[in-house]
Scaffold this motif. Structure first.
Motif, PDB file in Angstrom:
ATOM      1  N   TRP A   1       0.863  -1.188   0.000  1.00 45.80           N
ATOM      2  CA  TRP A   1       0.000   0.000   0.000  1.00 45.80           C
ATOM      3  C   TRP A   1       0.893   1.229   0.000  1.00 45.80           C
ATOM      4  N   GLU A   2       0.667   2.143  -0.950  1.00 49.37           N
ATOM      5  CA  GLU A   2       1.405   3.408  -1.013  1.00 49.37           C
ATOM      6  C   GLU A   2       0.403   4.548  -1.083  1.00 49.37           C
ATOM      7  N   ASN A   3       0.624   5.553  -0.242  1.00 48.45           N
ATOM      8  CA  ASN A   3      -0.326   6.667  -0.225  1.00 48.45           C
ATOM      9  C   ASN A   3       0.206   7.950  -0.855  1.00 48.45           C
TER      10      ASN A   3
ATOM     11  N   PRO B   1       5.161   3.050  -5.907  1.00 44.74           N
ATOM     12  CA  PRO B   1       5.968   2.041  -5.206  1.00 44.74           C
ATOM     13  C   PRO B   1       7.285   1.752  -5.923  1.00 44.74           C
TER      14      PRO B   1
ATOM     15  N   MET C   1      -2.409   1.756  -4.505  1.00 42.12           N
ATOM     16  CA  MET C   1      -1.960   3.098  -4.142  1.00 42.12           C
ATOM     17  C   MET C   1      -3.119   4.090  -4.191  1.00 42.12           C
TER      18      MET C   1
ATOM     19  N   ASN D   1      -0.576   5.614   6.377  1.00 44.39           N
ATOM     20  CA  ASN D   1       0.816   5.473   5.956  1.00 44.39           C
ATOM     21  C   ASN D   1       1.051   4.226   5.109  1.00 44.39           C
ATOM     22  N   SER D   2       2.146   4.273   4.357  1.00 43.90           N
ATOM     23  CA  SER D   2       2.484   3.184   3.440  1.00 43.90           C
ATOM     24  C   SER D   2       3.032   1.979   4.194  1.00 43.90           C
TER      25      SER D   2
END
Length: 285
Positions: free
Chosen positions: A119-121, A125, A176, A224-225
Motif C-alpha cells: 500500500w502506497e499513499n 511504489p 496506491m 501510511n504506506s
C-alpha cells in the motif's frame, strides 16, 4: 538483527535484573531465582536474559514476574517484549553509509517472498518506479536525512530488484492512493514518463494493481504506506525510522487495512482511466 533491537533487548534485561534484586523477600541470586522457576531454568539462562543475550518469551516473563514476587510487573514486561516484534530501524543508522545498503537489505526479503502486498499513499511504489523517478526520490530523501549520497548505486539496486516482476510464481498485490500519481516529487516530465510506465505494468500477469481514486467512498482513511511480505513481515516507513513488524496479530491488522482499502480501489481499465486522468492533468498544467 539491528542495533535498535539489541538495545531494546538489553534494556529489558536491565529491568529483569532490577526485579530480581528488589524481590519483596530480599534480593535473589541467579541460582536462587532459577531454582524457584523450576525445570527449564538455569543460572546461565538467567544471565543471558539479564544481559540481553537471549530474547525472553511471554511465558518467561510471566514466570519471572511471579518468581520475583512481583506478578504485577508482567504486563509492563510483556509490553517491552512486544516492542521487539517491531524492529525499529532508525534512518540515521540505516543511512550512515547511504541508501544502497538499505536497498540491499530489502532485496533479501524480496528474494524470500512469493506474495508481496503493497500500500502506497504518496509515492509510486519502488517495485514499479522508473530510474529517473527513483533518482529524485533518493536524492530528496538524502537531503532531508542529511545522509551520504549514493544515488546511482541505490537506483541500480532498486531497478535490479524489479526483475522479480517477471518471475513465474511471484505475485505483487500493489495498491496506491490517487495522490501517489500526482505527487510532484520530480519534474512533471519525469512523472509523465513514470505514469506511462505504470500503465504498462498493469498488464503483467504477476501484478494485481489497484488505485483508490480521490472520488472513492472510503471505509478507512488512506494512512501510511506499508509492505507485507508473505504474511511473515510488515515494513512500515515513518520519518524517523522503518518498523519491521513480525508479530502475527499486527501483521493481520495491516492485511485487514489493505483489504478494507482495496474495497475502494479500481482495477484494470478503470485503473488505467485514473492514471490517464493524472497524465492529462500534467499536460494541462
Amino acid at each position: 538483527m539491528g542495533t535498535d533491537y539489541q538495545q531494546a533487548r538489553a534494556d529489558l534485561g536491565i529491568r529483569l535484573r532490577e526485579l530480581r534484586l528488589t524481590a519483596p523477600g530480599g534480593r535473589l541470586t541467579g541460582t536462587q531465582l532459577a531454582d524457584r522457576l523450576g525445570p527449564g531454568w538455569s543460572k546461565v539462562k538467567i544471565s543471558k536474559l539479564e544481559n540481553g543475550k537471549q530474547t525472553a518469551t511471554a511465558d518467561d516473563l510471566h514466570a519471572w514476574a511471579k518468581g520475583t514476587g512481583q506478578p504485577e510487573a508482567y504486563e509492563e514486561l510483556l509490553a517491552r517484549l512486544r516492542g521487539f516484534e517491531s524492529h525499529i530501524r532508525s534512518w540515521r543508522r540505516q543511512l550512515s553509509a547511504g541508501h544502497k545498503p538499505v536497498q540491499d537489505a530489502v532485496t533479501v526479503e524480496h528474494e524470500r517472498t512469493r506474495v508481496l502486498t503493497i500500500w502506497e499513499n504518496c509515492l509510486i511504489p519502488g517495485m514499479v518506479q522508473i530510474p529517473e523517478y527513483a533518482r529524485h526520490t533518493f536524492a530528496r530523501h538524502a537531503d532531508l536525512m542529511q545522509s551520504p549520497r549514493d544515488t546511482e548505486d541505490a537506483v541500480r539496486a532498486r531497478i535490479q530488484r524489479q526483475k522479480g516482476l517477471y518471475r513465474p510464481g511471484r505475485k505483487y498485490k500493489i495498491m496506491m492512493w490517487e495522490g501517489a500519481l500526482r505527487s510532484l516529487i520530480c519534474p512533471p516530465s519525469v512523472l509523465a514518463a513514470q505514469l506511462h510506465h505504470l500503465s504498462g505494468v498493469i498488464g503483467l500477469d504477476t501484478v494485481e494493481m489497484g488505485i483508490v481514486p480521490f472520488s472513492a467512498s472510503l471505509k478507512i482513511y488512506p494512512g501510511n504506506s506499508f509492505w507485507v511480505y508473505d504474511e511473515r513481515l510488515v515494513v512500515v516507513e515513518d520519518w524517523h525510522a522503518e518498523l519491521w513488524i513480525e508479530e502475527a496479530d499486527s501483521i493481520a491488522t495491516y492485511l485487514r487495512v489493505w483489504r478494507t482499502l482495496s474495497e475502494s480501489a479500481v482495477y484494470g481499465a478503470d485503473a488505467q482511466n485514473v492514471i490517464n486522468r493524472a497524465r492529462r492533468a500534467l499536460s494541462a498544467g
